[in-house]
Design a protein around this motif. Structure first.
Motif, PDB file in Angstrom:
ATOM      1  N   SER A 112       0.831  -1.195   0.000  1.00 18.68           N
ATOM      2  CA  SER A 112       0.000   0.000   0.000  1.00 18.68           C
ATOM      3  C   SER A 112       0.869   1.249   0.000  1.00 18.68           C
ATOM      4  N   GLY A 113       0.392   2.289  -0.664  1.00 23.39           N
ATOM      5  CA  GLY A 113       1.109   3.555  -0.688  1.00 23.39           C
ATOM      6  C   GLY A 113       0.711   4.369  -1.890  1.00 23.39           C
ATOM      7  N   TYR A 114       1.673   5.181  -2.357  1.00 20.30           N
ATOM      8  CA  TYR A 114       1.363   6.027  -3.513  1.00 20.30           C
ATOM      9  C   TYR A 114       2.613   6.283  -4.338  1.00 20.30           C
ATOM     10  N   LEU A 115       2.375   6.627  -5.588  1.00 27.27           N
ATOM     11  CA  LEU A 115       3.414   7.044  -6.512  1.00 27.27           C
ATOM     12  C   LEU A 115       3.154   8.497  -6.886  1.00 27.27           C
ATOM     13  N   ARG A 116       4.209   9.227  -7.173  1.00 26.60           N
ATOM     14  CA  ARG A 116       4.111  10.559  -7.776  1.00 26.60           C
ATOM     15  C   ARG A 116       4.540  10.386  -9.229  1.00 26.60           C
TER      16      ARG A 116
END
Length: 92
Positions: A5-9
């Motif tokens: 889980s998390g995010y990318l820019r």
């Protein structure tokens, strides 16, 4: 169970997500994949939210293989993605 889980820019979110469609389809069909999702964040225009759920680490690693392609990597300018292991789950 393994949860990622998390995010990318990313530089161009719409292009990045379009390129990822086939990878999402392949992941969802992969042995051991319980869920796999990449989605546009509703607030930040350069953010892609990541969520994966696998039966075990070996299944996720088999799917990942060598990692993403150069074309996908070129879009990513930052990331905060983490892995979590858990022994139990409760359906809500």
């Amino acid at each position: 169970m393994l949860i990622v889980s998390g995010y990318l820019r990313v530089a161009d979110r719409d292009s990045y997500l379009a390129l990822c469609r086939s990878a999402v389809e392949l992941a969802r069909a992969a042995p051991g994949c319980l869920d796999f999702c990449l989605g546009a964040d509703l607030v930040e225009p350069d953010r892609v939210n990541v969520y994966e759920r696998w039966t075990d680490r070996a299944s996720a690693e088999r799917f990942r293989g060598e990692g993403t392609s150069g074309e996908l990597d070129a879009h990513i300018v930052g990331a905060d993605v983490r892995e979590f292991t858990c022994d139990s789950e409760t359906r809500l």
